[in-house]
Design an enzyme around this catalytic site. Structure first.
Site, PDB file in Angstrom:
ATOM      1  N   SER A   1      18.985  14.840  15.117  1.00  0.00           N
ATOM      2  CA  SER A   1      19.215  14.309  13.769  1.00  0.00           C
ATOM      3  C   SER A   1      20.692  14.439  13.437  1.00  0.00           C
ATOM      4  O   SER A   1      21.315  15.478  13.718  1.00  0.00           O
ATOM      5  CB  SER A   1      18.386  15.077  12.738  1.00  0.00           C
ATOM      6  OG  SER A   1      18.634  14.575  11.433  1.00  0.00           O
ATOM      7  N   GLU A   2      21.271  13.397  12.827  1.00  0.00           N
ATOM      8  CA  GLU A   2      22.714  13.395  12.596  1.00  0.00           C
ATOM      9  C   GLU A   2      23.174  14.436  11.593  1.00  0.00           C
ATOM     10  O   GLU A   2      24.377  14.694  11.474  1.00  0.00           O
ATOM     11  CB  GLU A   2      23.216  12.012  12.196  1.00  0.00           C
ATOM     12  CG  GLU A   2      22.553  11.393  11.002  1.00  0.00           C
ATOM     13  CD  GLU A   2      21.483  10.394  11.399  1.00  0.00           C
ATOM     14  OE1 GLU A   2      21.467   9.296  10.823  1.00  0.00           O
ATOM     15  OE2 GLU A   2      20.666  10.715  12.288  1.00  0.00           O
ATOM     16  N   ASN A   3      22.242  15.043  10.843  1.00  0.00           N
ATOM     17  CA  ASN A   3      22.667  16.113   9.948  1.00  0.00           C
ATOM     18  C   ASN A   3      22.760  17.456  10.667  1.00  0.00           C
ATOM     19  O   ASN A   3      23.035  18.475  10.031  1.00  0.00           O
ATOM     20  CB  ASN A   3      21.749  16.214   8.726  1.00  0.00           C
ATOM     21  CG  ASN A   3      20.306  16.494   9.079  1.00  0.00           C
ATOM     22  OD1 ASN A   3      19.803  16.004  10.079  1.00  0.00           O
ATOM     23  ND2 ASN A   3      19.625  17.278   8.252  1.00  0.00           N
ATOM     24  N   GLY A   4      22.576  17.462  11.992  1.00  0.00           N
ATOM     25  CA  GLY A   4      22.884  18.658  12.772  1.00  0.00           C
ATOM     26  C   GLY A   4      21.711  19.423  13.327  1.00  0.00           C
ATOM     27  O   GLY A   4      21.677  20.658  13.278  1.00  0.00           O
TER      28      GLY A   4
ATOM     29  N   ASN B   1      17.312   9.825  18.906  1.00  0.00           N
ATOM     30  CA  ASN B   1      17.520   9.879  17.467  1.00  0.00           C
ATOM     31  C   ASN B   1      16.588   8.876  16.807  1.00  0.00           C
ATOM     32  O   ASN B   1      16.526   7.715  17.222  1.00  0.00           O
ATOM     33  CB  ASN B   1      18.974   9.553  17.111  1.00  0.00           C
ATOM     34  CG  ASN B   1      19.244   9.644  15.617  1.00  0.00           C
ATOM     35  OD1 ASN B   1      18.826   8.793  14.842  1.00  0.00           O
ATOM     36  ND2 ASN B   1      19.964  10.687  15.221  1.00  0.00           N
TER      37      ASN B   1
END
Length: 226
Positions: free
Chosen positions: A47-50, A24
């Site tokens: 990415s933490e938004n998917g 990440n």
């Protein structure tokens, strides 16, 4: 004082990310690393938004407004890449499924504490995002930062004065002056950039450094007084 540019530092970090790693890249400077990952290495960017399987930034004019990273920057998707709910993305982070994350920093302490979401100043806009989850969930946490602030203050300190993101979570610091490992023996300098000497680096760093340089002149286990 000569130092690496953000692009040069991103390229340097990219060389240390191994084949097959799940990684990440935090908002800000670390996102530039994606542009320097070698095409012959299979590295999975998360990415933490998917998103899993991000590629480098798109060419001008090829941006897809629905394909962005957590910093709202346009990205590309490599073959085999996929999308999923951001709740599942955070489960990956919290569950220890990421090999490496690279985060920016306001401060890093000598024991590897990280402060990167707020300066604590009145009226400052906090920006936690997924940093706390990444700091405790990734197997290795790298920091990408400028060594000194615009006021000339070192970001590597004995104790963080800003609100903490994570405690003793940092594995390695990549600054625009040096590569420094956080170890049980303290901060160990592995590489110095821009022709600096160990003494010059120590002079601008207010914590004790141990020098075990991997290239050129060796200073294994030598310490310079702060």
């Amino acid at each position: 004082m000569s130092k690496l540019t953000h692009q040069q530092l991103a390229e340097r970090i990219a060389r240390d990310i191994p084949e097959g790693a799940y990684v990440n890249l935090g908002i800000g400077m670390p996102t530039q690393i994606a542009n320097y990952l070698p095409a012959d290495k299979e590295i999975f960017l998360h990415s933490e938004n998917g998103i899993l399987g991000m590629g480098p930034a798109p060419a001008a004019g090829d941006e897809d407004p629905e394909l962005i990273n957590a910093g709202k920057q346009p990205v590309t998707l490599l073959p085999g890449g996929c999308f999923f709910h951001h709740g599942d993305s955070f489960a990956m982070m919290r569950g220890g499924h990421l090999d490496i994350c690279v985060l920016g920093a306001y401060q890093v302490s000598e024991r590897g504490d990280l402060a990167n979401w707020s300066t604590g100043e009145p009226g400052a806009i906090p920006a936690v995002g997924g940093a706390m989850d990444l700091a405790i969930g990734a197997r290795q946490v790298y920091v990408m930062t400028e060594h000194l602030t615009k006021k000339g203050e070192c970001k590597i300190v004995k104790e963080c004065s800003y609100p903490l993101t994570g405690v003793a979570c940092i594995t390695r610091i990549y600054s625009d002056l040096a590569v420094i490992d956080v170890t049980d023996r303290g901060l160990v300098v592995r590489e110095i950039f821009a022709g600096l000497t160990p003494r010059q680096l120590q002079d601008v760093t207010p914590v004790e450094l141990t020098f075990a340089l991997q290239h050129g002149e060796q200073h294994d286990d030598s310490r310079l007084s702060v």
